[in-house]
Write an enzyme that holds these catalytic residues in place. Structure first.
Site, PDB file in Angstrom:
ATOM      1  CE  LYS A  13      -2.225  -0.808   3.833  1.00  0.00           C
ATOM      2  NZ  LYS A  13      -1.658  -2.019   4.075  1.00  0.00           N
ATOM      3  NE  ARG A  88      -4.510  -0.719  10.198  1.00  0.00           N
ATOM      4  CZ  ARG A  88      -3.614  -0.289   9.583  1.00  0.00           C
ATOM      5  NH1 ARG A  88      -3.188   0.710   8.999  1.00  0.00           N
ATOM      6  NH2 ARG A  88      -2.326  -0.939  10.048  1.00  0.00           N
ATOM      7  NE  ARG A 127       7.002  -3.321   6.311  1.00  0.00           N
ATOM      8  CZ  ARG A 127       5.456  -3.079   6.081  1.00  0.00           C
ATOM      9  NH1 ARG A 127       5.138  -2.429   5.041  1.00  0.00           N
ATOM     10  NH2 ARG A 127       4.585  -3.636   7.162  1.00  0.00           N
ATOM     11  NE  ARG A 133       6.542  -0.810  10.225  1.00  0.00           N
ATOM     12  CZ  ARG A 133       5.627  -0.683   9.676  1.00  0.00           C
ATOM     13  NH1 ARG A 133       5.426  -0.292   8.385  1.00  0.00           N
ATOM     14  NH2 ARG A 133       4.398  -0.896  10.136  1.00  0.00           N
ATOM     15  NE  ARG A 144       1.710  -4.308  11.569  1.00  0.00           N
ATOM     16  CZ  ARG A 144       2.770  -4.256  11.005  1.00  0.00           C
ATOM     17  NH1 ARG A 144       3.807  -4.871  11.174  1.00  0.00           N
ATOM     18  NH2 ARG A 144       2.637  -3.410   9.907  1.00  0.00           N
TER      19      ARG A 144
HETATM   20  P1  AMP Z   1       0.750   0.629   9.161  1.00  0.00           P
HETATM   21  O1  AMP Z   1       1.866   0.973   8.807  1.00  0.00           O
HETATM   22  O2  AMP Z   1      -0.321   1.078   8.707  1.00  0.00           O
HETATM   23  O3  AMP Z   1       0.588  -1.118   9.214  1.00  0.00           O
HETATM   24  O4  AMP Z   1       0.341   0.960  10.730  1.00  0.00           O
HETATM   25  C1  AMP Z   1       1.327   0.859  12.004  1.00  0.00           C
HETATM   26  C2  AMP Z   1       0.359   0.600  13.190  1.00  0.00           C
HETATM   27  O5  AMP Z   1      -0.136   1.752  13.370  1.00  0.00           O
HETATM   28  C3  AMP Z   1      -0.617  -0.426  13.101  1.00  0.00           C
HETATM   29  O6  AMP Z   1      -0.317  -1.461  13.534  1.00  0.00           O
HETATM   30  C4  AMP Z   1      -1.535   0.328  14.220  1.00  0.00           C
HETATM   31  O7  AMP Z   1      -1.184  -0.017  15.455  1.00  0.00           O
HETATM   32  C5  AMP Z   1      -1.374   1.868  13.940  1.00  0.00           C
HETATM   33  N1  AMP Z   1      -2.462   2.181  12.694  1.00  0.00           N
HETATM   34  C6  AMP Z   1      -2.066   2.590  11.699  1.00  0.00           C
HETATM   35  N2  AMP Z   1      -3.265   3.446  11.249  1.00  0.00           N
HETATM   36  C7  AMP Z   1      -4.176   2.988  11.989  1.00  0.00           C
HETATM   37  C8  AMP Z   1      -5.568   3.035  11.921  1.00  0.00           C
HETATM   38  N3  AMP Z   1      -6.222   3.395  10.786  1.00  0.00           N
HETATM   39  N4  AMP Z   1      -6.233   2.706  13.142  1.00  0.00           N
HETATM   40  C9  AMP Z   1      -5.604   2.417  14.288  1.00  0.00           C
HETATM   41  N5  AMP Z   1      -4.521   2.162  14.136  1.00  0.00           N
HETATM   42  C10 AMP Z   1      -3.734   2.314  13.048  1.00  0.00           C
END
Ligand code: AMP
Length: 187
Positions: A13, A88, A127, A133, A144
């Site tokens: 994404k 989400r 990654r 990360r 996740r």
């Molecule tokens: P991502 O890089 O998009 O996978 O986001 C990393 C982490 O940030 C996720 O595992 C969540 O803990 C938090 N996060 C990102 N976007 C959201 C969202 N829309 N709602 C809640 N938590 C989020």
């Protein structure tokens, strides 16, 4: 152009949002990136979000919704945007609808990228090695992906019922995937 980019972790994404951002000249807005920036800088938001992110759980909606509301009201978002990683869960869909209603705008499309689970796991492991990360450990990756299946995957049918969903195969060459997305959006 106002787009959502949806799909499981590791599907690409962020990469596709960045390419679409240059193509359309609009910002790519990633809630995950906003959280990571705040974690790194130890802001009050970062401190509140840390435990959830480290466990691979969703950050509470009230925090997440308010950062999206503020970000979409910034001047550079007036001509369009690509939202990556939001909404989400079902309540974030309701919140986004309200934010868009207040701004008097609507979504154009929700782009859903897909790939097999082994492709996703492989990309996330790679990654983890390159970006370091804290939430790319095997246990947190599993949480996740489970959270995605339970909370986020059902949202695809919401956007499909609204006639907004564009589904694109997220495997193969990055440029080919981008070309597929643009071809779908311009149909
Ligand atoms: P991502 O890089 O998009 O996978 O986001 C990393 C982490 O940030 C996720 O595992 C969540 O803990 C938090 N996060 C990102 N976007 C959201 C969202 N829309 N709602 C809640 N938590 C989020």
């Amino acid at each position: 152009m106002r787009l959502l980019i949806m799909g499981p972790q590791g599907v690409g994404k962020g990469t596709q949002a960045a390419l679409l951002s240059s193509h359309y000249g609009i910002p790519a807005i990633s809630t995950g990136d906003i959280f990571r920036f705040n974690l790194k800088n130890h802001t009050p938001l970062g401190v509140k979000a840390q435990a959830y992110i480290d466990k691979g759980e969703l950050v509470p909606d009230e925090l997440t919704n308010s950062i999206v509301k503020d970000r979409l009201a910034q001047p550079d978002a007036a001509q369009g945007w690509i939202l990556d990683g939001y909404p989400r869960n079902a309540s974030q869909v309701v919140a986004l609808d309200a934010i868009l209603g207040e701004l008097g705008i609507d979504l154009d499309k929700a782009v859903a990228l897909s790939a097999d689970r082994d492709v996703l796991l492989d990309r996330m492991v790679k990654r983890a090695a390159s970006e370091g990360r804290s939430d790319d450990t095997p246990e947190v990756i599993t949480t996740r992906l489970k959270t995605y299946e339970k909370e986020t995957a059902p949202l695809l049918s919401v956007y499909s019922e609204r006639g907004k969903l564009v589904s694109v195969d997220g495997t193969g060459d990055v440029k080919d995937i981008q070309a597929r997305i643009i071809a779908e959006l311009e149909k």
